[in-house]
Design a protein around this motif. Structure first.
Motif, PDB file in Angstrom:
ATOM      1  N   ASP A  34       1.120  -2.206   2.543  1.00 36.28           N
ATOM      2  CA  ASP A  34      -0.341  -2.272   2.535  1.00 36.28           C
ATOM      3  C   ASP A  34      -0.818  -2.970   3.808  1.00 36.28           C
ATOM      4  OD1 ASP A  34      -3.007  -2.389   1.847  1.00 36.28           O
ATOM      5  OD2 ASP A  34      -2.737  -3.869   0.266  1.00 36.28           O
ATOM      6  N   GLY A  74      -5.240   7.505  -0.157  1.00 40.30           N
ATOM      7  CA  GLY A  74      -5.901   6.299   0.313  1.00 40.30           C
ATOM      8  C   GLY A  74      -6.589   6.488   1.649  1.00 40.30           C
ATOM      9  N   ASP A  77      -4.607   6.830   5.012  1.00 40.19           N
ATOM     10  CA  ASP A  77      -3.192   7.183   4.876  1.00 40.19           C
ATOM     11  C   ASP A  77      -2.826   8.092   6.043  1.00 40.19           C
ATOM     12  OD1 ASP A  77      -3.028   5.880   2.416  1.00 40.19           O
ATOM     13  OD2 ASP A  77      -2.740   7.703   1.237  1.00 40.19           O
ATOM     14  N   THR A 174      -5.123   0.740   4.013  1.00 43.34           N
ATOM     15  CA  THR A 174      -6.028   0.257   2.971  1.00 43.34           C
ATOM     16  C   THR A 174      -5.433   0.165   1.577  1.00 43.34           C
ATOM     17  OG1 THR A 174      -6.860   2.482   2.473  1.00 43.34           O
ATOM     18  CG2 THR A 174      -7.997   1.229   4.209  1.00 43.34           C
ATOM     19  N   ARG A 175      -4.117   0.453   1.419  1.00 42.43           N
ATOM     20  CA  ARG A 175      -3.581   0.418   0.058  1.00 42.43           C
ATOM     21  C   ARG A 175      -2.065   0.259   0.074  1.00 42.43           C
ATOM     22  NH1 ARG A 175      -1.254   5.355  -2.466  1.00 42.43           N
ATOM     23  NH2 ARG A 175      -1.214   7.034  -0.935  1.00 42.43           N
TER      24      ARG A 175
END
Length: 195
Positions: A34, A74, A77, A174-175
């Motif tokens: 992440d 995401g 990604d 972001t994830r």
């Protein structure tokens, strides 16, 4: 395309270690950390140098080609091919999921980054291949889904005198949990034309 040679997954070195790596069954399944990303300054005013790129040396006159699949969910990604001389001079090219759409593009960084992208939502559930050819003064980026014809993505200036390395990359700004399955990594002679 010119004759190709497979590059083994264990031939490269990671710029930043990913969360996990699995090579069982011949593919390379990589899970990004992440917050991983690569960007320098432009517009966002930050520097990120935490992408997961598996690199081997790449000379002028060579091409590197990578194929992969991923569940694009995401924001930002991304996966594709990364070419690097140092932390201020590099190119990443591939697909990126942004604002609900899958895009094909490139970020070219010479101290500051730029970003070019075009939508390819029809590629979302398909195997994507990205190919970088290194010329004496440029890098030529092409991409395709499955066995479709290659599309020219970018012609970018690049220092032919600099030592450089290239290979598959992914990032998840972001994830947690982005897993990319790389199915092929090849080296060949550089493409000899733009068209």
């Amino acid at each position: 395309m010119p004759d190709t040679a497979i590059i083994p997954w264990d031939a490269g070195h990671w710029t930043t270690a990913p969360a996990s790596v699995d090579t069982r069954g011949g593919a390379l399944r990589v899970t990004a950390k992440d917050g991983s990303d690569a960007w320098r300054h432009t517009a966002y005013r930050f520097v990120h140098d935490t992408e997961h790129a598996l690199l081997v040396p790449m000379a002028v006159g060579e091409a590197v080609e990578v194929s992969f699949r991923a569940p694009w969910r995401g924001q930002f990604d991304q996966a594709g091919v990364f070419l690097r001389t140092d932390h201020e001079h590099w190119i990443k090219a591939g697909v990126e999921y942004a604002d609900g759409h899958l895009g094909i593009g490139a970020v070219v960084t010479d101290i500051h980054s730029d970003w070019s992208i075009g939508q390819v939502d029809e590629w979302r559930d398909r195997e994507i291949s990205v190919r970088m050819s290194r010329w004496a003064d440029a890098v030529i980026v092409r991409a395709r889904a499955d066995d479709e014809p290659w599309r020219l993505v970018r012609v970018a200036p690049f220092d032919g005198d600099a030592s450089a390395s290239a290979g598959p990359f992914l990032a998840a700004p972001t994830r947690p949990g982005l897993q990319v399955t790389f199915t092929r990594w090849e080296r060949s002679g550089a493409d000899d034309s733009l068209h």
